[in-house]
Design a protein around this motif. Structure first.
Motif, PDB file in Angstrom:
ATOM      1  N   ASP A  29      21.367  -1.113 -17.807  1.00  0.00           N
ATOM      2  CA  ASP A  29      21.814  -1.729 -18.995  1.00  0.00           C
ATOM      3  C   ASP A  29      22.008  -3.058 -19.147  1.00  0.00           C
ATOM      4  OD1 ASP A  29      22.471  -1.058 -21.717  1.00  0.00           O
ATOM      5  OD2 ASP A  29      24.346  -0.088 -21.293  1.00  0.00           O
ATOM      6  N   TYR A  82      22.109  -7.172 -21.312  1.00  0.00           N
ATOM      7  CA  TYR A  82      21.079  -8.016 -21.742  1.00  0.00           C
ATOM      8  C   TYR A  82      21.112  -9.400 -21.135  1.00  0.00           C
ATOM      9  CZ  TYR A  82      20.484  -4.618 -25.521  1.00  0.00           C
ATOM     10  OH  TYR A  82      20.331  -3.632 -26.277  1.00  0.00           O
ATOM     11  N   ARG A 118      13.471  -4.963 -27.144  1.00  0.00           N
ATOM     12  CA  ARG A 118      14.721  -4.544 -28.083  1.00  0.00           C
ATOM     13  C   ARG A 118      13.993  -3.828 -29.137  1.00  0.00           C
ATOM     14  NH1 ARG A 118      19.587  -8.679 -28.553  1.00  0.00           N
ATOM     15  NH2 ARG A 118      19.729  -9.083 -26.505  1.00  0.00           N
ATOM     16  N   LYS A 150      16.174   0.961 -18.619  1.00  0.00           N
ATOM     17  CA  LYS A 150      17.291   0.453 -19.475  1.00  0.00           C
ATOM     18  C   LYS A 150      17.792   1.532 -20.582  1.00  0.00           C
ATOM     19  CE  LYS A 150      17.308  -3.696 -18.275  1.00  0.00           C
ATOM     20  NZ  LYS A 150      18.301  -4.358 -17.269  1.00  0.00           N
ATOM     21  N   TRP A 153      19.190   1.436 -23.156  1.00  0.00           N
ATOM     22  CA  TRP A 153      18.940   0.936 -24.699  1.00  0.00           C
ATOM     23  C   TRP A 153      17.313   0.809 -24.973  1.00  0.00           C
ATOM     24  CZ3 TRP A 153      15.707  -3.425 -24.569  1.00  0.00           C
ATOM     25  CH2 TRP A 153      15.943  -4.395 -23.590  1.00  0.00           C
ATOM     26  N   TYR A 154      16.449   0.977 -24.120  1.00  0.00           N
ATOM     27  CA  TYR A 154      14.964   0.811 -24.206  1.00  0.00           C
ATOM     28  C   TYR A 154      14.312   1.922 -24.818  1.00  0.00           C
ATOM     29  CZ  TYR A 154      10.294  -0.391 -23.413  1.00  0.00           C
ATOM     30  OH  TYR A 154       8.635  -0.486 -23.528  1.00  0.00           O
ATOM     31  N   ASN A 155      13.513   1.723 -25.788  1.00  0.00           N
ATOM     32  CA  ASN A 155      12.718   2.887 -26.332  1.00  0.00           C
ATOM     33  C   ASN A 155      11.203   2.248 -26.627  1.00  0.00           C
ATOM     34  OD1 ASN A 155      11.752   5.656 -27.331  1.00  0.00           O
ATOM     35  ND2 ASN A 155      12.940   5.334 -29.110  1.00  0.00           N
TER      36      ASN A 155
END
Length: 188
Positions: free
Chosen positions: A100, A102, A135, A152, A154-156
């Motif tokens: 995770d 940035y 992102r 990550k 948050w990553y998709n």
């Protein structure tokens, strides 16, 4: 003084006390917010300083305007060593390999300074550009980037074409600034 006058004075005194308490609470809250923003800025600066201590030159997708198909080689650069002020702060390289986080957490809402960008190694800088596109769900073709972003939280990855991604004004400027630094380093 009459009884009614005493009651009015008591009510007014209570109202003034309530207003004073509310103003003090607002002042304290405002001060806490300012302290938090200052701490956040200090943390960001510490992260950027720590990147000077680490260097990781593996895998990139950033190249001649096409993030997904770049084949440029990394070059080495001299780096200045600086101590981070917070032992819990992760370097850009550590963030790149973590599950995770940035490199530039506010790249979508703030402009990144040229001095912060210059502190990154070649691979960290290329990762930071890729991170902005990640992102927005860009799918990466290079194995190292695909693996790095897929872990990550948050990553998709849902977008196949970089050109179909709409960057906001901060992201556009930040990508342009980072691309100019990559060009200056001979990587574009």
């Amino acid at each position: 003084m009459q009884k009614n006058e005493k009651q009015v004075i008591a009510v007014l005194a209570a109202a003034i006390a309530v207003v004073a308490v509310i103003l003090i609470a607002m002042l304290v809250t405002s001060r806490d917010t300012t302290d938090n923003e200052s701490a956040s800025t200090s943390l960001k600066n510490a992260v950027q300083e720590e990147t000077n201590n680490k260097k990781n030159n593996e895998g990139k997708d950033v190249g001649d305007g096409n993030v997904a198909d770049s084949t440029d080689d990394n070059t080495t650069e001299a780096q200045t060593t600086t101590e981070a002020s917070d032992s819990d702060t992760k370097s850009a390289s550590e963030i790149m390999d973590a599950d995770d986080g940035y490199v530039f957490p506010d790249a979508d809402t703030e402009y990144i300074s040229k001095s912060d960008i210059k502190k990154l190694s070649d691979s960290e800088l290329q990762y930071a550009v890729n991170e902005i596109y990640a992102r927005h769900g860009l799918k990466f073709t290079k194995k190292v980037n695909k693996e790095r972003f897929e872990k990550k939280a948050w990553y998709n990855g849902t977008v196949d074409d970089q050109d179909s991604i709409s960057l906001n004004k901060y992201e556009k400027k930040n990508v342009d600034t980072m691309a100019a630094e990559l060009k200056k380093r001979g990587l574009r």
